[in-house]
Write an enzyme that holds these catalytic residues in place. Sequence first.
Site, PDB file in Angstrom:
ATOM      1  N   ASN A 257      28.217  16.964  14.746  1.00 23.89           N
ATOM      2  CA  ASN A 257      27.080  16.533  13.717  1.00 23.89           C
ATOM      3  C   ASN A 257      25.614  15.093  13.450  1.00 23.89           C
ATOM      4  OD1 ASN A 257      29.399  15.265  12.507  1.00 23.89           O
ATOM      5  ND2 ASN A 257      28.855  16.321   9.981  1.00 23.89           N
TER       6      ASN A 257
ATOM      7  N   GLU B 106      38.079  10.492   9.313  1.00 23.26           N
ATOM      8  CA  GLU B 106      36.578  11.435   9.012  1.00 23.26           C
ATOM      9  C   GLU B 106      37.072  12.941   9.361  1.00 23.26           C
ATOM     10  OE1 GLU B 106      36.503   9.869   6.446  1.00 23.26           O
ATOM     11  OE2 GLU B 106      35.733   7.198   7.616  1.00 23.26           O
TER      12      GLU B 106
ATOM     13  N   CYS C 204      29.381  16.470   6.311  1.00 27.13           N
ATOM     14  CA  CYS C 204      30.994  16.154   5.879  1.00 27.13           C
ATOM     15  C   CYS C 204      30.751  15.972   4.044  1.00 27.13           C
ATOM     16  CB  CYS C 204      31.480  15.350   6.201  1.00 27.13           C
ATOM     17  SG  CYS C 204      31.271  13.828   7.030  1.00 27.13           S
TER      18      CYS C 204
ATOM     19  N   GLU D  17      35.506   3.658   6.895  1.00 29.02           N
ATOM     20  CA  GLU D  17      34.938   3.182   7.936  1.00 29.02           C
ATOM     21  C   GLU D  17      33.405   2.118   6.912  1.00 29.02           C
ATOM     22  OE1 GLU D  17      34.582   6.715  10.336  1.00 29.02           O
ATOM     23  OE2 GLU D  17      34.246   5.214  11.907  1.00 29.02           O
TER      24      GLU D  17
HETATM   25  P1  NAD Z   1      36.591  20.008  16.227  1.00 29.25           P
HETATM   26  O1  NAD Z   1      37.506  18.879  15.614  1.00 29.25           O
HETATM   27  O2  NAD Z   1      36.904  20.682  17.325  1.00 29.25           O
HETATM   28  O3  NAD Z   1      35.273  18.670  16.775  1.00 29.25           O
HETATM   29  C1  NAD Z   1      35.108  17.447  16.909  1.00 29.25           C
HETATM   30  C2  NAD Z   1      35.661  16.478  18.201  1.00 29.25           C
HETATM   31  O4  NAD Z   1      36.802  16.157  18.413  1.00 29.25           O
HETATM   32  C3  NAD Z   1      34.901  16.661  19.131  1.00 29.25           C
HETATM   33  O5  NAD Z   1      34.683  15.510  20.296  1.00 29.25           O
HETATM   34  C4  NAD Z   1      36.110  17.824  19.814  1.00 29.25           C
HETATM   35  O6  NAD Z   1      35.525  17.232  21.525  1.00 29.25           O
HETATM   36  C5  NAD Z   1      37.327  16.569  19.814  1.00 29.25           C
HETATM   37  N1  NAD Z   1      38.565  17.265  19.662  1.00 29.25           N
HETATM   38  C6  NAD Z   1      38.705  18.671  19.474  1.00 29.25           C
HETATM   39  N2  NAD Z   1      40.088  19.146  19.956  1.00 29.25           N
HETATM   40  C7  NAD Z   1      40.195  17.755  20.427  1.00 29.25           C
HETATM   41  C8  NAD Z   1      41.731  17.627  20.663  1.00 29.25           C
HETATM   42  N3  NAD Z   1      42.964  18.525  20.230  1.00 29.25           N
HETATM   43  N4  NAD Z   1      42.009  16.134  21.410  1.00 29.25           N
HETATM   44  C9  NAD Z   1      41.768  15.332  20.360  1.00 29.25           C
HETATM   45  N5  NAD Z   1      40.060  15.441  20.482  1.00 29.25           N
HETATM   46  C10 NAD Z   1      39.942  17.034  20.116  1.00 29.25           C
HETATM   47  O7  NAD Z   1      34.885  20.329  15.388  1.00 29.25           O
HETATM   48  P2  NAD Z   1      34.461  21.560  15.985  1.00 29.25           P
HETATM   49  O8  NAD Z   1      35.123  22.834  16.534  1.00 29.25           O
HETATM   50  O9  NAD Z   1      33.032  21.458  16.861  1.00 29.25           O
HETATM   51  O10 NAD Z   1      33.638  22.123  14.218  1.00 29.25           O
HETATM   52  C11 NAD Z   1      34.446  22.992  13.910  1.00 29.25           C
HETATM   53  C12 NAD Z   1      34.484  22.287  12.058  1.00 29.25           C
HETATM   54  O11 NAD Z   1      35.061  21.637  12.146  1.00 29.25           O
HETATM   55  C13 NAD Z   1      32.993  22.480  11.984  1.00 29.25           C
HETATM   56  O12 NAD Z   1      32.782  23.933  11.627  1.00 29.25           O
HETATM   57  C14 NAD Z   1      33.072  21.724  10.504  1.00 29.25           C
HETATM   58  O13 NAD Z   1      33.907  22.799   9.323  1.00 29.25           O
HETATM   59  C15 NAD Z   1      34.259  21.068  10.833  1.00 29.25           C
HETATM   60  N6  NAD Z   1      33.247  19.944  11.537  1.00 29.25           N
HETATM   61  C16 NAD Z   1      33.951  18.549  10.240  1.00 29.25           C
HETATM   62  C17 NAD Z   1      33.002  17.041  10.934  1.00 29.25           C
HETATM   63  C18 NAD Z   1      32.503  16.108   9.912  1.00 29.25           C
HETATM   64  O14 NAD Z   1      32.095  15.054  10.039  1.00 29.25           O
HETATM   65  N7  NAD Z   1      33.616  16.285   9.365  1.00 29.25           N
HETATM   66  C19 NAD Z   1      32.390  16.692  12.359  1.00 29.25           C
HETATM   67  C20 NAD Z   1      32.689  18.530  12.939  1.00 29.25           C
HETATM   68  C21 NAD Z   1      33.056  19.347  12.366  1.00 29.25           C
END
Ligand code: NAD
Length: 459
Positions: free
Chosen positions: A136, A234, A268, A438
Amino acid sequence: MPDQPPHAHQILDPATEEVVATVPATGASEVDAAVVRAAAAQHRWGSAAPADRARLLRRFAAVVDDHLEELARLEVREAGHTLGNARWEAGNVRDLLDYAAGGVERLTGRQIPVAGGLDITLLEPLGVVGVIAPWNFPMPIAAWGTAPALAAGNAVLLKPAETTPLTALRLAELALEAGLPEHLFQVLPGAGEVAGRALVEHPGVAKIVFTGSTRVGKEIMASGARLVKRVTLELGGKSPNIVFADADVERAAAQAPMAFLDNAGQDCCARTRILVQRTAYDRFLELLAPAVRSVVVGDPSNEKTQMGPLISRTQLDRVRGYVPEGREAAIRGSAPDGPGFWFPPTVLTDVPADDPALTEEIFGPVAVVIPFDDEEDAIRLANDTEYGLSGSLWTRDIGRALRVSRAVAAGNLSVNSHSSVRYSTPFGGYKQSGVGRELGPDALTAFTETKNIFISTEA
Ligand code: NAD
């Protein structure tokens, strides 16, 4: 774990669905090799003169500054961010590096009075830090972890999100151009389940800074616990925007749209639960409707655009899951037809208390407006969530502003404003929105271990 993790990720322009690039995915054994190289680089960096570390980080900031427009345009292409936002984001990376550079020589320990000798504490680097970034805000969030971790003497392995690795890869090139030692800052694009998981489970990675979903954050905390790994998390949010009847309701209504539509709601801190005092409710909605409809949604590379597309088809489907076609909305803005992952600004009212659109983080341009009766009711509604990241409140009563700010269980509150993020002030969540903070003056300390040394002065 998928049977066949992808060996490469196609990066799509979310506004057009054109392929922008294909990026190889890092495998688990390549993560191992990167950790070994990073540890060697960290060894030298951690013992370098603080002034030299600071100088190199300032040079890195200057090189980023020289490439602001290029970085911003790349972010528009890979993430669909509006050009104005993307320029701010690239500038934020520069500012973070500058600010962290200023902290290198101020990372002082303490001398604590004790009997029989001298007691000093040192703040030592952790070693190799893994930063797992979301899609994001690919650039700023990567830099929130990376800049202070480097400044505190660590090496950084950055795992960008599958969909948005391009600006991270470019930043790693710029770091080398600025003269940062090789392997000190490496970018490992690839699948979260592979490269991300490998970082979390690697004994040579001392800390994980993760930003993303609460679900994955919990998994990281649990699997990191096997090695007592340090974590900063976060996670999600479902932040309230509380409008009291004594506020400047015109201003509150004018600013409410971008508080949940900025970055197409993929933020977020998005203020997606708009709580309005009942006596001002009708007036507020009357003002909100034209304000939402006037938000310019379209080509993110156009300077006038205020809202671009969602990041991916997956995200579009997720948002549609909350607001399926035919669901009644109090206010609906416009969005382009044709290719791209578009969803219009949407405001829901009369939503039942257990509706997922009200209780879950949607991460799309959707807000819910709810009436409340009095201050106590507003606080109860604001806190009626598992999250606690941000929030805003609008009132002219300074006493109320302070009372309510203290009563809302969230890490970042703003009064008569929606500003939550500044590189110089701390950022992070209460409850299931995260662990740790952070940014701000203490950012570097989160990347250190405190060592206490007692020296006897007994003869
Ligand atoms: P996610 O949590 O799957 O991905 C975030 C990061 O974590 C990515 O770099 C991903 O490759 C990595 N990741 C995923 N699974 C992992 C694991 N098992 N071990 C280590 N790293 C891992 O988020 P998403 O699927 O891209 O988005 C899903 C939902 O998450 C969104 O709809 C939103 O609600 C939320 N989200 C929140 C934020 C935030 O800033 N709080 C950011 C992105 C997504």
